[in-house]
Design a protein around this motif. Sequence first.
Motif, PDB file in Angstrom:
ATOM      1  N   LYS A  12      -1.945  -3.264  -1.447  1.00 19.04           N
ATOM      2  CA  LYS A  12      -2.402  -2.402  -2.545  1.00 19.04           C
ATOM      3  C   LYS A  12      -3.879  -2.635  -2.793  1.00 19.04           C
ATOM      4  CE  LYS A  12       0.510  -1.845  -5.796  1.00 19.04           C
ATOM      5  NZ  LYS A  12       1.407  -2.108  -6.947  1.00 19.04           N
ATOM      6  N   LYS A  13      -4.594  -1.570  -2.989  1.00 18.46           N
ATOM      7  CA  LYS A  13      -6.062  -1.673  -3.210  1.00 18.46           C
ATOM      8  C   LYS A  13      -6.362  -2.327  -4.546  1.00 18.46           C
ATOM      9  CE  LYS A  13      -6.877   0.550   0.609  1.00 18.46           C
ATOM     10  NZ  LYS A  13      -5.499   0.690   1.071  1.00 18.46           N
TER      11      LYS A  13
ATOM     12  N   ASN B  60       0.846  -1.201   0.000  1.00 20.67           N
ATOM     13  CA  ASN B  60       0.000   0.000   0.000  1.00 20.67           C
ATOM     14  C   ASN B  60       0.880   1.248   0.000  1.00 20.67           C
ATOM     15  OD1 ASN B  60      -1.799   2.086   0.473  1.00 20.67           O
ATOM     16  ND2 ASN B  60      -3.011   0.934   1.967  1.00 20.67           N
TER      17      ASN B  60
END
Length: 217
Positions: A216-217, A155
């Motif tokens: 990470k989205k 992220n």
Amino acid sequence: MYAIIMGGGRVGLALANLLIDTGADITLIESDETLCNEIAGELDALVIHGNGTSSKLLEETNIEDADFFIATTGNDEANLLSCILVRKYDVETIVARVSNPDHEEAFKEVGIDKVISPEISAARDLAQFVMNPRASKITTLGEGNAEIVEMTITNDKVIGKRFKEVSPTKDYIIIAAYQDGKLIIPQPENVINPGEKVSILVKRGTMKKVSKDLEKK
């Protein structure tokens, strides 16, 4: 440590080898004569052909000196009977494998110290993987109230921050990091690097929160 294992099948043999590697003294009991002879030729331990539900045979293994008795056969009835019999010898810890989850309560009611179901454990591991497919490794602690999870921080909102800005929270704490292949205990002022692999102690039911914060989205 002296441990007596009843059952030379896949579970019992694997357990015996693991304990031997730690330096434990092992006696293994196997009722199938052919299997017993095979095991005796490959296991660095005393292997006895017989039935673990026999008091005479148990006394031949010096059961009074055992720290652990572990019943690992695929027969729940035999495991239960042997553990009940062993209780009279004042063995410090008695462990039994149960194949049928419906039998687990009966094992606990007779006072067996620990009941293990490989089938249930395997199902839990699969469920954890399905729920957390990006976690590279999951270890359940205690009664399942917490897990140690290995994952990679991806992220962008976290990368570049100091560990103390990210952890601990009420749901998790980063307990280790891996840099250049070496494990380190992250200090509060250490900076999180891109792609940092970490081990995280996570409360049960909060894995989605951990993933949202660190991946990470």
